[in-house]
Design an enzyme around this catalytic site. Structure first.
Site, PDB file in Angstrom:
ATOM      1  N   HIS A  53       0.856  -1.177   0.000  1.00  0.00           N
ATOM      2  CA  HIS A  53       0.000   0.000   0.000  1.00  0.00           C
ATOM      3  C   HIS A  53       0.897   1.233   0.000  1.00  0.00           C
ATOM      4  O   HIS A  53       2.052   1.184   0.457  1.00  0.00           O
ATOM      5  CB  HIS A  53      -0.893   0.027   1.236  1.00  0.00           C
ATOM      6  CG  HIS A  53      -1.969  -1.002   1.222  1.00  0.00           C
ATOM      7  ND1 HIS A  53      -3.102  -0.895   2.003  1.00  0.00           N
ATOM      8  CD2 HIS A  53      -2.099  -2.170   0.536  1.00  0.00           C
ATOM      9  CE1 HIS A  53      -3.885  -1.938   1.793  1.00  0.00           C
ATOM     10  NE2 HIS A  53      -3.287  -2.737   0.910  1.00  0.00           N
ATOM     11  N   GLU A  55       0.970   3.843   1.878  1.00  0.00           N
ATOM     12  CA  GLU A  55       1.453   4.234   3.209  1.00  0.00           C
ATOM     13  C   GLU A  55       2.607   3.350   3.669  1.00  0.00           C
ATOM     14  O   GLU A  55       3.610   3.848   4.198  1.00  0.00           O
ATOM     15  CB  GLU A  55       0.324   4.135   4.246  1.00  0.00           C
ATOM     16  CG  GLU A  55      -0.889   4.976   3.934  1.00  0.00           C
ATOM     17  CD  GLU A  55      -1.994   4.224   3.210  1.00  0.00           C
ATOM     18  OE1 GLU A  55      -3.167   4.462   3.536  1.00  0.00           O
ATOM     19  OE2 GLU A  55      -1.686   3.399   2.328  1.00  0.00           O
ATOM     20  N   CYS A  83      -6.206   1.969   5.738  1.00  0.00           N
ATOM     21  CA  CYS A  83      -6.864   0.742   6.166  1.00  0.00           C
ATOM     22  C   CYS A  83      -6.302   0.340   7.536  1.00  0.00           C
ATOM     23  O   CYS A  83      -5.328   0.930   8.017  1.00  0.00           O
ATOM     24  CB  CYS A  83      -6.624  -0.361   5.130  1.00  0.00           C
ATOM     25  SG  CYS A  83      -4.921  -0.992   5.114  1.00  0.00           S
ATOM     26  N   CYS A  86      -2.493  -0.379   7.481  1.00  0.00           N
ATOM     27  CA  CYS A  86      -1.680   0.831   7.382  1.00  0.00           C
ATOM     28  C   CYS A  86      -1.746   1.653   8.662  1.00  0.00           C
ATOM     29  O   CYS A  86      -0.749   2.229   9.092  1.00  0.00           O
ATOM     30  CB  CYS A  86      -2.097   1.646   6.168  1.00  0.00           C
ATOM     31  SG  CYS A  86      -1.682   0.826   4.601  1.00  0.00           S
TER      32      CYS A  86
END
Length: 150
Positions: A53, A55, A83, A86
């Site tokens: 992801h 992040e 999410c 993260c």
């Protein structure tokens, strides 16, 4: 609260680049001393890595740049609400402030869903600010998924 729209603009640019790669358009930047030290977009498909992801990738890059697993004086700008995975990484990295654009009612982990930073298992809670670049981020996401449905 000090949010720099230029930093969110760069996160949105990273989201656009992710979209152009066929990734869900999420971008993130990490800032230290008002300087961007990491800028990443989603790369889960490209890297065949479900943890890639924006992040997480930005946290990894910033940690390398600062040669530290702790990013205590750093701020994270991300185009979409993180999410739960993260959010946990943000907590572990000890990010100082989180600025995010669009809310994620389905998969969010900050102000929606599990609300990770409110859980007793959360060791560190950053200052959280939402709504920065929200409309542009939401538009990128809508357009990406509209194209996918065609």
């Amino acid at each position: 609260m000090h949010a720099d729209n230029n930093h969110m603009h760069e996160a949105l640019k990273q989201a656009q680049l992710a979209s152009e790669r066929g990734e869900v358009p999420v971008g993130a930047v990490i800032v230290s001393n008002n300087k961007i030290i990491a800028a990443e977009g989603n790369r889960t498909i490209e890297l065949k890595d479900p943890t890639a992801h924006a992040e997480i990738s930005a946290i990894r890059a910033a940690s390398r740049a600062l040669d530290s697993e702790r990013l205590v004086d750093c701020d994270l700008y991300v185009s979409l609400e993180p999410c739960p995975m993260c959010a946990a990484a943000i907590s572990q990295a000890r990010i100082r402030r989180l600025y995010y654009g669009a809310q994620d009612a389905k998969s969010g982990g900050v102000d929606n869903g599990v609300r990770f930073f409110h859980d007793k298992s959360c060791h560190h809670t950053p200052e959280v600010y939402s709504g920065f670049g929200e409309q542009e981020s939401a538009q990128l996401l809508r357009e990406f998924f509209r194209q996918r449905r065609k």
